[in-house]
Design a protein around this motif. Structure first.
Motif, PDB file in Angstrom:
ATOM      1  N   LYS A 122       0.839  -1.206   0.000  1.00 18.61           N
ATOM      2  CA  LYS A 122       0.000   0.000   0.000  1.00 18.61           C
ATOM      3  C   LYS A 122       0.873   1.255   0.000  1.00 18.61           C
ATOM      4  CE  LYS A 122      -4.027  -2.071   2.155  1.00 18.61           C
ATOM      5  NZ  LYS A 122      -4.982  -2.046   3.252  1.00 18.61           N
ATOM      6  N   MET A 123       1.946   1.232   0.767  1.00 17.86           N
ATOM      7  CA  MET A 123       2.832   2.394   0.818  1.00 17.86           C
ATOM      8  C   MET A 123       3.574   2.570  -0.504  1.00 17.86           C
ATOM      9  SD  MET A 123       3.849   5.073   2.321  1.00 17.86           S
ATOM     10  CE  MET A 123       3.447   5.004   4.049  1.00 17.86           C
ATOM     11  N   ILE A 124       3.968   1.487  -1.119  1.00 18.94           N
ATOM     12  CA  ILE A 124       4.640   1.582  -2.415  1.00 18.94           C
ATOM     13  C   ILE A 124       3.701   2.216  -3.433  1.00 18.94           C
ATOM     14  CG2 ILE A 124       5.561   0.243  -4.361  1.00 18.94           C
ATOM     15  CD1 ILE A 124       6.602  -1.763  -2.191  1.00 18.94           C
ATOM     16  N   GLN A 125       2.467   1.744  -3.475  1.00 20.69           N
ATOM     17  CA  GLN A 125       1.479   2.307  -4.398  1.00 20.69           C
ATOM     18  C   GLN A 125       1.231   3.782  -4.085  1.00 20.69           C
ATOM     19  OE1 GLN A 125       0.129   1.179  -7.107  1.00 20.69           O
ATOM     20  NE2 GLN A 125      -1.352   2.813  -7.428  1.00 20.69           N
ATOM     21  N   PHE A 126       1.107   4.093  -2.817  1.00 20.52           N
ATOM     22  CA  PHE A 126       0.884   5.471  -2.390  1.00 20.52           C
ATOM     23  C   PHE A 126       2.025   6.372  -2.866  1.00 20.52           C
ATOM     24  CE2 PHE A 126       1.488   8.898   0.701  1.00 20.52           C
ATOM     25  CZ  PHE A 126       0.233   9.473   0.723  1.00 20.52           C
ATOM     26  N   MET A 127       3.267   5.925  -2.644  1.00 19.98           N
ATOM     27  CA  MET A 127       4.432   6.732  -3.027  1.00 19.98           C
ATOM     28  C   MET A 127       4.543   6.855  -4.547  1.00 19.98           C
ATOM     29  SD  MET A 127       5.739   8.012  -0.342  1.00 19.98           S
ATOM     30  CE  MET A 127       7.270   8.639  -1.018  1.00 19.98           C
TER      31      MET A 127
END
Length: 187
Positions: free
Chosen positions: A82-87
């Motif tokens: 989720k954080m990778i997608q967010f970034m």
């Protein structure tokens, strides 16, 4: 007969069995996991700064604040992917709003930092996942090398029992230890 070549082969098998013990594989995965965690924390800290300027630059524009991740941030902190997608989305979105964010006091270098951070996090995650997926293979290879050593010692034991069949106390020094599942010595 047990030739000098067989002795050298046995030494080679033992050395091969010592390479990459399971603890080393686990340690490697742990190092990669710690890097991902560190980059996750860095990404969270980074976004807190972006969030401040997004709220400042778009004070009365909740929709733009959400485009810049405000509504997705809490969920993004819950997991690596989720954080990778967010970034990734943030890195692609920030340049579109750079002018107003910089006018609100944000350092222009933060625009590029989002892309750099995203790439580092994505790469670290990929390395971690590959290490995890390779563990069963490396474990199987290690077990195969240990089994080769065991079979070589078993052959040596059988030869010693034949050669020293009339002197069991001497043959005993060649007997390969056997262990039950509970770890008790079963000789």
């Amino acid at each position: 007969t047990y030739t000098m070549q067989k002795v050298m082969d046995l030494k080679t098998l033992i050395e091969n069995a010592k390479t990459q013990p399971d603890e080393q594989v686990v340690d490697n995965i742990s190092v990669k996991t710690e890097l991902v965690k560190s980059l996750m924390e860095e990404s969270i800290d980074f976004y807190e700064e972006i969030k401040y300027f997004a709220k400042k630059a778009f004070k009365n524009d909740l929709q733009t604040q959400n485009v810049l991740g405000l509504n997705d941030f809490v969920d993004a902190k819950k997991g690596q992917l989720k954080m990778i997608q967010f970034m990734r989305v943030l890195a692609n979105t920030l340049p579109n709003y750079a002018g107003k964010l910089i006018a609100a006091g944000m350092n222009a270098s933060l625009i590029n930092t989002a892309q750099i951070l995203y790439e580092k996090l994505d790469s670290a995650n990929t390395e971690q996942q590959l290490a995890k997926k390779n563990r069963p293979r490396t474990t199987a290879e290690r077990i195969a090398r240990l089994n080769e050593v065991y079979l070589a010692f078993k052959e040596l034991e059988e030869l010693a029992l034949l050669v020293h069949r009339k002197n069991f106390s001497k043959a005993q020094s060649y007997i390969v230890p056997r262990y039950s599942r509970s770890g008790e010595n079963k000789q």
